[in-house]
Design an enzyme around this catalytic site. Structure first.
Site, short mmCIF file in Angstrom:
data_model
loop_
_atom_site.label_atom_id
_atom_site.label_comp_id
_atom_site.label_asym_id
_atom_site.label_seq_id
_atom_site.Cartn_x
_atom_site.Cartn_y
_atom_site.Cartn_z
N GLU A 1 66.20 4.84 6.90
CA GLU A 1 66.62 3.88 7.91
C GLU A 1 66.49 2.45 7.39
O GLU A 1 67.36 1.61 7.60
CB GLU A 1 65.80 4.06 9.19
CG GLU A 1 66.21 3.08 10.28
CD GLU A 1 65.47 3.31 11.59
OE1 GLU A 1 65.61 2.46 12.49
OE2 GLU A 1 64.76 4.33 11.71
N MET B 1 63.29 5.39 20.77
CA MET B 1 61.94 5.10 20.29
C MET B 1 61.28 3.96 21.07
O MET B 1 60.23 4.13 21.67
CB MET B 1 61.96 4.73 18.80
CG MET B 1 62.37 5.82 17.85
SD MET B 1 62.10 5.26 16.13
CE MET B 1 63.10 6.41 15.24
N GLY C 1 62.13 -1.79 12.08
CA GLY C 1 60.79 -2.34 11.82
C GLY C 1 60.91 -3.81 11.49
O GLY C 1 61.67 -4.20 10.61
#
Length: 384
Positions: free
Chosen positions: A243, A126, A365
């Site tokens: 996640e 990603m 994140g």
């Protein structure tokens, strides 16, 4: 202690299996893996043989057909001993669900069984050097050319980047702005045009191999498109709740382990003809940390329960990820302080746990992204 009620006898037996495996196959070799920056493949094979990989994959793909509670057991047992590698959670809890939920039948039959056995190790591509957490503005491109996509670009901070056989790659397949142009491709890493960069040096999680990846006119069959073209960002968002919950499970379990190490150390450490445990300051610090961790444990267990029932949304996952990882950092800092100079020595597990904990406020994140998600939701709720 408030008893935990989310696990069954089956999960307890599974925990015993995981705990024995970690004691026999991981802990004796962990220091060497940290020096080498990678985990040998035979460890993945050994884990696969006893069902520690992808336990929630359906039985028709050679899985055990378990649920996220089985995955949770493995995450907790790894965190309990301060092991951040092998990254079983990445394969079991992040990548396998992409295939189960969005893969074609051929993709599932081809890839899930070897992922379960450890014959295939996976990674997810990603993050890019210029983008960080901004997944909507990917620069890696995949242009259609006949029956193939031709991929060009770069990824960074890729866990398992040096050991992966299969990569779930987020890339831009059209010129639509933002999220609309993002797709996911299954990339086999032995394909021409795929290049692994250097192993990235990290302050913590050293046994994880983390790499830069480069793609130069890499041809990927169109049949390797995972999910719908142009909806890759939405597929990623669908799985982000799990996640982030994984990060929360790891964080609170690590904090519990650190408290246990610290209580034991303070009970035995002599100072001024007393033990550290006899000092009121020690008792107050540990009492506060213990109570805070217990509160987060109850929250995490409730979120696990909701997730198993299909009711954990992205905002609640952001909330639990943010609060647990922030607490983890504080616990590691204050526990290390009670160890004094020994806490700074790597022969004590608190030292490794201290540096390893810093990653959890970034992975899945960053804390700032979590606050942004939560803040927006508060104003949406206020307007409604």
């Amino acid at each position: 202690m408030i008893p935990r009620t989310i696990f069954s006898t089956e999960h307890d037996l599974y925990r015993q299996t995981a705990r024995r495996f970690i004691a026999d196959e991981i802990l004796p070799h962990y220091e060497q893996w940290e020096e080498e920056g990678i985990v040998p493949r035979h460890v993945w094979h050994a884990a696969g043989k006893i069902g520690l990989l992808c336990p929630s994959v359906p039985e028709e793909y050679d899985g055990a057909g378990g649920n996220f509670l089985h995955n949770t057991v493995v995450i907790e047992e790894m965190a309990r001993v301060g092991a951040t590698a092998p990254t079983f959670y990445l394969q079991s809890d992040i990548i396998a669900p992409y295939l189960v939920h969005f893969g074609t039948e051929e993709q599932k039959q081809r890839w899930l069984p070897p992922m379960l056995s450890g014959d295939v190790v996976t990674a997810v591509g990603m993050t890019e050097p210029s983008g960080g957490s901004d997944l909507q503005n990917l620069r890696t491109t995949a242009r259609r050319d006949g029956d193939d996509f031709v991929v060009n670009g770069q990824k960074v901070f890729i866990t398992n980047g040096h050991s992966a056989d299969l990569l779930v790659l987020a890339c831009r397949t059209n010129d639509a702005p933002g999220a609309k142009g993002v797709s996911l491709l299954l990339v086999e890493t032995d394909t021409g045009g795929f290049h692994r960069g250097r192993k990235l040096g990290k302050i913590g999680c050293k046994a994880q191999d983390t790499a830069e990846l480069f793609f130069s006119d890499l041809r990927v069959p169109a049949a390797n498109l995972l999910g719908e073209e142009g909806r890759g960002f939405y597929h990623l968002m669908t799985e982000l709740a799990q996640e982030r919950l994984v990060q929360a499970v790891r964080a609170v379990s690590s904090a519990e382990a650190a408290l246990g190490w610290t209580i034991e150390y303070c009970r035995d450490r002599s100072m001024f003809d007393r033990t550290l445990a006899d000092f009121q300051n020690t008792q107050f610090v540990l009492a506060q940390l213990h109570s805070d961790v217990l509160a987060q444990r109850v929250l995490v267990d409730r979120c696990i329960e909701l997730h198993v029932e299909g009711g954990l949304d992205a905002v609640d996952a952001a909330r639990v990820k943010m609060t647990t990882t922030q607490l983890q950092g504080r616990v590691m800092d204050e526990c290390l302080q009670l160890f004094g100079g020994w806490g700074y020595m790597t022969e004590y597990p608190i030292a490794r746990a201290y540096v390893d904990a810093r990653m959890t406020r970034i992975g899945g994140g960053s804390i700032e992204v979590m606050k942004h998600i939560i803040g927006r939701s508060l104003f949406r709720e206020a307007r409604s």
